[in-house]
Enzyme design. Sequence first.
Site, PDB file in Angstrom:
ATOM      1  CG  HIS A 118      -5.173   0.882   2.205  1.00  0.00           C
ATOM      2  ND1 HIS A 118      -5.342   1.062   3.559  1.00  0.00           N
ATOM      3  CD2 HIS A 118      -4.381   1.918   1.794  1.00  0.00           C
ATOM      4  CE1 HIS A 118      -4.703   2.150   3.951  1.00  0.00           C
ATOM      5  NE2 HIS A 118      -4.121   2.696   2.900  1.00  0.00           N
ATOM      6  CB  CYS A 126       0.930 -11.986 -12.867  1.00  0.00           C
ATOM      7  SG  CYS A 126       2.604 -12.483 -13.290  1.00  0.00           S
TER       8      CYS A 126
HETATM    9  C1  BJW Z   1     -14.565   1.011  15.932  1.00  0.00           C
HETATM   10  C2  BJW Z   1     -15.353  -0.128  16.136  1.00  0.00           C
HETATM   11  C3  BJW Z   1     -16.762   0.006  15.956  1.00  0.00           C
HETATM   12  C4  BJW Z   1     -13.278  -0.660  16.457  1.00  0.00           C
HETATM   13  N1  BJW Z   1     -17.275   1.188  15.601  1.00  0.00           N
HETATM   14  N2  BJW Z   1     -15.094   2.168  15.605  1.00  0.00           N
HETATM   15  C5  BJW Z   1       6.220   7.189   9.593  1.00  0.00           C
HETATM   16  C6  BJW Z   1       5.347   8.262   9.604  1.00  0.00           C
HETATM   17  C7  BJW Z   1       4.351   8.371   8.626  1.00  0.00           C
HETATM   18  C8  BJW Z   1       4.215   7.429   7.640  1.00  0.00           C
HETATM   19  C9  BJW Z   1       5.078   6.357   7.634  1.00  0.00           C
HETATM   20  C10 BJW Z   1       6.073   6.251   8.592  1.00  0.00           C
HETATM   21  N3  BJW Z   1       6.755   5.103   8.336  1.00  0.00           N
HETATM   22  C11 BJW Z   1       6.201   4.502   7.250  1.00  0.00           C
HETATM   23  C12 BJW Z   1       5.200   5.265   6.799  1.00  0.00           C
HETATM   24  C13 BJW Z   1       4.341   4.995   5.647  1.00  0.00           C
HETATM   25  C14 BJW Z   1       3.300   3.953   5.946  1.00  0.00           C
HETATM   26  C15 BJW Z   1       2.557   4.325   7.224  1.00  0.00           C
HETATM   27  O1  BJW Z   1       1.631   5.114   7.221  1.00  0.00           O
HETATM   28  N4  BJW Z   1       2.945   3.747   8.333  1.00  0.00           N
HETATM   29  C16 BJW Z   1       2.374   4.101   9.634  1.00  0.00           C
HETATM   30  C17 BJW Z   1       1.660   2.885  10.231  1.00  0.00           C
HETATM   31  C18 BJW Z   1       3.485   4.602  10.509  1.00  0.00           C
HETATM   32  N5  BJW Z   1       2.406   3.956   4.813  1.00  0.00           N
HETATM   33  C19 BJW Z   1       2.644   3.232   3.734  1.00  0.00           C
HETATM   34  O2  BJW Z   1       3.602   2.477   3.649  1.00  0.00           O
HETATM   35  C20 BJW Z   1       1.676   3.431   2.584  1.00  0.00           C
HETATM   36  N6  BJW Z   1       2.376   3.696   1.377  1.00  0.00           N
HETATM   37  C21 BJW Z   1       3.168   4.745   1.241  1.00  0.00           C
HETATM   38  O3  BJW Z   1       3.383   5.539   2.126  1.00  0.00           O
HETATM   39  O4  BJW Z   1       3.690   4.853  -0.023  1.00  0.00           O
HETATM   40  C22 BJW Z   1       4.658   5.851  -0.275  1.00  0.00           C
HETATM   41  C23 BJW Z   1       5.984   5.190  -0.320  1.00  0.00           C
HETATM   42  C24 BJW Z   1       6.325   4.473  -1.436  1.00  0.00           C
HETATM   43  C25 BJW Z   1       7.577   3.881  -1.503  1.00  0.00           C
HETATM   44  C26 BJW Z   1       8.449   3.971  -0.412  1.00  0.00           C
HETATM   45  C27 BJW Z   1       8.080   4.662   0.719  1.00  0.00           C
HETATM   46  C28 BJW Z   1       6.825   5.290   0.766  1.00  0.00           C
HETATM   47  C29 BJW Z   1       0.879   2.160   2.352  1.00  0.00           C
HETATM   48  C30 BJW Z   1      -0.022   1.855   3.494  1.00  0.00           C
HETATM   49  C31 BJW Z   1      -0.718   0.546   3.244  1.00  0.00           C
HETATM   50  C32 BJW Z   1      -1.573   0.123   4.401  1.00  0.00           C
HETATM   51  N7  BJW Z   1      -1.996  -1.199   4.196  1.00  0.00           N
HETATM   52  C33 BJW Z   1      -2.801  -1.858   5.200  1.00  0.00           C
HETATM   53  C34 BJW Z   1      -3.008  -3.289   4.735  1.00  0.00           C
HETATM   54  C35 BJW Z   1      -2.166  -4.325   5.182  1.00  0.00           C
HETATM   55  C36 BJW Z   1      -2.518  -5.669   4.710  1.00  0.00           C
HETATM   56  C37 BJW Z   1      -3.942  -6.143   4.626  1.00  0.00           C
HETATM   57  O5  BJW Z   1      -4.951  -5.578   4.959  1.00  0.00           O
HETATM   58  O6  BJW Z   1      -4.018  -7.242   4.207  1.00  0.00           O
HETATM   59  O7  BJW Z   1      -4.101  -1.269   5.293  1.00  0.00           O
HETATM   60  S1  BJW Z   1      -2.179  -1.673   6.856  1.00  0.00           S
HETATM   61  C38 BJW Z   1      -3.740  -1.584   7.638  1.00  0.00           C
HETATM   62  O8  BJW Z   1      -3.905  -0.259   8.258  1.00  0.00           O
HETATM   63  C39 BJW Z   1      -4.771  -1.655   6.504  1.00  0.00           C
HETATM   64  C40 BJW Z   1      -5.763  -0.587   6.905  1.00  0.00           C
HETATM   65  O9  BJW Z   1      -6.499  -0.169   5.782  1.00  0.00           O
HETATM   66  C41 BJW Z   1      -4.888   0.482   7.503  1.00  0.00           C
HETATM   67  C42 BJW Z   1      -5.624   1.445   8.401  1.00  0.00           C
HETATM   68  O10 BJW Z   1      -6.099   0.811   9.536  1.00  0.00           O
HETATM   69  P1  BJW Z   1      -7.511   1.251  10.127  1.00  0.00           P
HETATM   70  O11 BJW Z   1      -8.569   0.984   9.148  1.00  0.00           O
HETATM   71  O12 BJW Z   1      -7.421   2.602  10.675  1.00  0.00           O
HETATM   72  O13 BJW Z   1      -7.700   0.129  11.288  1.00  0.00           O
HETATM   73  P2  BJW Z   1      -7.179   0.169  12.802  1.00  0.00           P
HETATM   74  O14 BJW Z   1      -7.239  -1.222  13.309  1.00  0.00           O
HETATM   75  O15 BJW Z   1      -5.901   0.890  12.930  1.00  0.00           O
HETATM   76  O16 BJW Z   1      -8.284   1.041  13.555  1.00  0.00           O
HETATM   77  C43 BJW Z   1      -9.613   0.601  13.746  1.00  0.00           C
HETATM   78  C44 BJW Z   1     -10.360   1.653  14.517  1.00  0.00           C
HETATM   79  O17 BJW Z   1     -11.721   1.259  14.629  1.00  0.00           O
HETATM   80  C45 BJW Z   1      -9.841   1.856  15.952  1.00  0.00           C
HETATM   81  O18 BJW Z   1      -9.652   3.243  16.144  1.00  0.00           O
HETATM   82  C46 BJW Z   1     -10.978   1.333  16.832  1.00  0.00           C
HETATM   83  O19 BJW Z   1     -11.114   2.077  18.022  1.00  0.00           O
HETATM   84  C47 BJW Z   1     -12.187   1.519  15.944  1.00  0.00           C
HETATM   85  N8  BJW Z   1     -13.339   0.616  16.151  1.00  0.00           N
HETATM   86  N9  BJW Z   1     -14.611  -1.187  16.496  1.00  0.00           N
HETATM   87  C48 BJW Z   1     -16.480   2.236  15.465  1.00  0.00           C
HETATM   88  N10 BJW Z   1     -17.658  -1.077  16.147  1.00  0.00           N
HETATM   89 ZN    ZN Z   2       2.211 -13.210 -15.469  1.00  0.00          ZN
END
Ligand code: BJW
Ligand code: ZN
Length: 246
Positions: A118, A126
Amino acid sequence: MKIPDDVVKKIATAKSIVFFTGAGVSAESGIPIFRGKDGIWNKLKPEELANFNAFLRNPEMVWEWYNHRKQIIHQSMPNQAHLSISEFQKYFPDVSVVTQNIDNLHRRAGSKTIYELHGNIERNYCINCGTFYNEELPFEGRVPKCKCGGLIRPDIVWFGEMLPEKEFSSAEKAISCCDIFFIIGTSAVVYPAASLIYAAKENDAFIIEINTEETEASKIANQSFRGKAGDILPEILNIVKEEISK
Ligand code: BJW
Ligand code: ZN
């Protein structure tokens, strides 16, 4: 915590290990997670911050949010989970980290092979000409601009955007031949990153989940550990080290 003997033996005899990590692995470093009761999405709307149209509508607000997060990240240190993952490299020939995190903490902990799905908060580019600006950008209430006049944005994958192709395919390749696949601190709901979990399963990797809560990944994990990654990973590493030295 009891780590079953067969799990210890499986890890100790592995050649190739992949750690798939999410925000939870950095939670004990003081970096907020996204979802759940302490998640930042509870207070902020992803659609207002983490997509390209939101950036075009209000680049000041998006930059303010990233600068705030960058500050938190710069003040944080790798925790016992990042450090244990890095230490695995001493005992196993092939260790890779596939991370959804943008915080550089795996790198700072010493992990060598890291695939960042990500993006990375230290990189910016840019939107007009694609020039990268990786040094600290000046931001005094103004949005940084490129020499060409285009807006500069963080190199983070926002919703609706493609993941970096090379990082994703390298991650797929690592997963296609791993014996052990750890899933650590991710809710496993964001795609296509979460699809890698199912790829590992199809490839017959032994799947070990570490999370404070039950998740989507718990359903397919061969072994789930409930608790903090910073507590559980050092325990696993220690018992595996004992097994290897027998
Ligand atoms: C602990 C703990 C401890 C706490 N020890 N554990 C419907 C169905 C399927 C897919 C989609 C849909 N609608 C849309 C989509 C696509 C979408 C998606 O997946 N959405 C779902 C949310 C529904 N995906 C996208 O858009 C991706 N691109 C894509 O699909 O491109 C194709 C496309 C192109 C053109 C048009 C259409 C499609 C891109 C995804 C980008 C994600 N970006 C982010 C960053 C945002 C901004 C930023 O960071 O600044 O990435 S979102 C955010 O979520 C971030 C993370 O990397 C990502 C995952 O989250 P993560 O790491 O799992 O964190 P949490 O908070 O969810 O979980 C933390 C866990 O830790 C918890 O379980 C806790 O219990 C645990 N925990 N303390 C151990 N000490
Ligand atoms: Zn430029």
